[in-house]
Scaffold this motif. Structure first.
Motif, mmCIF file in Angstrom:
data_model
loop_
_atom_site.group_PDB
_atom_site.id
_atom_site.type_symbol
_atom_site.label_atom_id
_atom_site.label_comp_id
_atom_site.label_asym_id
_atom_site.label_seq_id
_atom_site.Cartn_x
_atom_site.Cartn_y
_atom_site.Cartn_z
ATOM 1 N N VAL A 41 102.607 78.791 54.732
ATOM 2 C CA VAL A 41 101.759 77.574 54.595
ATOM 3 C C VAL A 41 100.482 77.721 55.207
ATOM 4 O O VAL A 41 99.448 77.331 54.620
ATOM 5 N N LYS A 42 100.411 78.672 56.129
ATOM 6 C CA LYS A 42 99.351 78.946 56.797
ATOM 7 C C LYS A 42 98.180 79.803 56.031
ATOM 8 O O LYS A 42 97.099 79.201 55.948
ATOM 9 N N SER A 43 98.550 80.584 55.192
ATOM 10 C CA SER A 43 97.791 81.327 54.328
ATOM 11 C C SER A 43 97.294 80.240 53.230
ATOM 12 O O SER A 43 96.116 80.410 52.998
ATOM 13 N N GLY A 44 98.140 79.402 52.769
ATOM 14 C CA GLY A 44 97.652 78.388 51.733
ATOM 15 C C GLY A 44 96.844 77.580 52.319
ATOM 16 O O GLY A 44 95.891 77.047 51.445
ATOM 17 N N THR A 45 96.945 76.944 53.365
ATOM 18 C CA THR A 45 96.234 75.771 53.814
ATOM 19 C C THR A 45 94.896 76.485 54.319
ATOM 20 O O THR A 45 93.828 75.613 54.335
ATOM 21 N N GLY A 46 94.928 77.635 54.846
ATOM 22 C CA GLY A 46 93.500 78.502 55.114
ATOM 23 C C GLY A 46 92.631 78.476 53.926
ATOM 24 O O GLY A 46 91.478 78.159 54.092
ATOM 25 N N ALA A 47 92.986 78.905 52.770
ATOM 26 C CA ALA A 47 92.166 79.124 51.712
ATOM 27 C C ALA A 47 91.744 77.772 50.936
ATOM 28 O O ALA A 47 90.662 77.518 50.500
ATOM 29 N N LEU A 48 92.708 76.713 51.121
ATOM 30 C CA LEU A 48 92.280 75.396 50.534
ATOM 31 C C LEU A 48 91.168 74.895 51.246
ATOM 32 O O LEU A 48 90.231 73.793 50.986
ATOM 33 N N SER A 49 91.438 74.720 52.710
ATOM 34 C CA SER A 49 90.495 74.311 53.650
ATOM 35 C C SER A 49 89.030 74.767 53.643
ATOM 36 O O SER A 49 88.083 74.432 53.632
ATOM 37 N N THR A 50 89.015 76.359 53.089
ATOM 38 C CA THR A 50 87.747 76.840 52.924
ATOM 39 C C THR A 50 87.215 76.260 51.875
ATOM 40 O O THR A 50 85.946 76.236 51.438
ATOM 41 N N LYS A 51 87.887 76.274 50.707
ATOM 42 C CA LYS A 51 87.374 75.527 49.230
ATOM 43 C C LYS A 51 86.844 74.262 49.674
ATOM 44 O O LYS A 51 85.727 73.832 49.100
ATOM 45 N N ILE A 52 87.738 73.271 50.310
ATOM 46 C CA ILE A 52 87.168 71.916 50.673
ATOM 47 C C ILE A 52 85.761 72.041 51.462
ATOM 48 O O ILE A 52 84.885 71.321 51.000
ATOM 49 N N ASN A 53 85.841 72.808 52.180
ATOM 50 C CA ASN A 53 84.500 73.022 53.025
ATOM 51 C C ASN A 53 83.337 73.433 52.144
ATOM 52 O O ASN A 53 82.077 72.759 52.353
ATOM 53 N N LYS A 54 83.398 74.385 51.184
ATOM 54 C CA LYS A 54 82.544 74.679 50.402
ATOM 55 C C LYS A 54 81.891 73.725 49.490
ATOM 56 O O LYS A 54 80.842 73.349 49.008
ATOM 57 N N TYR A 55 82.978 72.800 48.862
ATOM 58 C CA TYR A 55 82.695 71.715 47.921
ATOM 59 C C TYR A 55 81.986 70.556 48.974
ATOM 60 O O TYR A 55 81.025 70.086 48.458
ATOM 61 N N LEU A 56 82.286 70.361 50.046
ATOM 62 C CA LEU A 56 81.830 69.092 50.610
ATOM 63 C C LEU A 56 80.498 69.538 51.167
ATOM 64 O O LEU A 56 79.582 68.758 51.207
ATOM 65 N N SER A 57 80.069 70.866 51.366
ATOM 66 C CA SER A 57 78.757 71.277 51.961
ATOM 67 C C SER A 57 77.880 70.954 50.594
ATOM 68 O O SER A 57 76.626 70.838 51.143
ATOM 69 N N SER A 58 78.362 71.255 49.385
ATOM 70 C CA SER A 58 77.263 71.120 48.394
ATOM 71 C C SER A 58 77.144 69.864 48.028
ATOM 72 O O SER A 58 76.260 69.510 46.959
ATOM 73 N N VAL A 59 77.877 68.932 48.402
ATOM 74 C CA VAL A 59 77.735 67.425 47.804
ATOM 75 C C VAL A 59 76.714 66.750 48.700
ATOM 76 O O VAL A 59 76.827 66.902 49.926
ATOM 77 N N SER A 60 75.910 66.023 48.003
ATOM 78 C CA SER A 60 74.926 65.021 48.779
ATOM 79 C C SER A 60 75.340 63.760 48.849
ATOM 80 O O SER A 60 75.945 63.230 47.754
ATOM 81 N N VAL A 61 75.127 63.064 49.814
ATOM 82 C CA VAL A 61 75.758 61.765 50.085
ATOM 83 C C VAL A 61 74.265 60.714 50.077
ATOM 84 O O VAL A 61 73.625 61.090 50.807
ATOM 85 N N GLY A 62 74.475 59.916 49.367
ATOM 86 C CA GLY A 62 73.082 58.848 49.512
ATOM 87 C C GLY A 62 72.822 58.687 48.036
ATOM 88 O O GLY A 62 72.239 58.281 47.176
#
Length: 62
Positions: A41-62
């Protein structure tokens, strides 16, 4: 010497400690499976959180 032979036979028939050994082995197996599951579970959640972080960093709000 006769008393010693009787005590050894009585000791061999006594199974009260066998239950304790069974529980120790069972508990060790459950803990081992838990550690393996945590590793998976640790390895899977680590990879998923990295993908979510990349996606949220590229999205502009507003």
């Amino acid at each position: 010497m006769r008393i010693l032979a009787i005590d050894i036979k009585k000791f061999n028939r006594d199974e009260s400690g066998a239950v304790t050994v069974d529980w120790v082995v069972l508990t060790a197996a459950v803990v081992g499976l838990g550690v393996l599951a945590l590793g998976a579970v640790k390895s899977g959640t680590g990879a998923l959180s990295t993908k979510i972080n990349k996606y949220l960093s590229s999205v502009s709000v507003g």
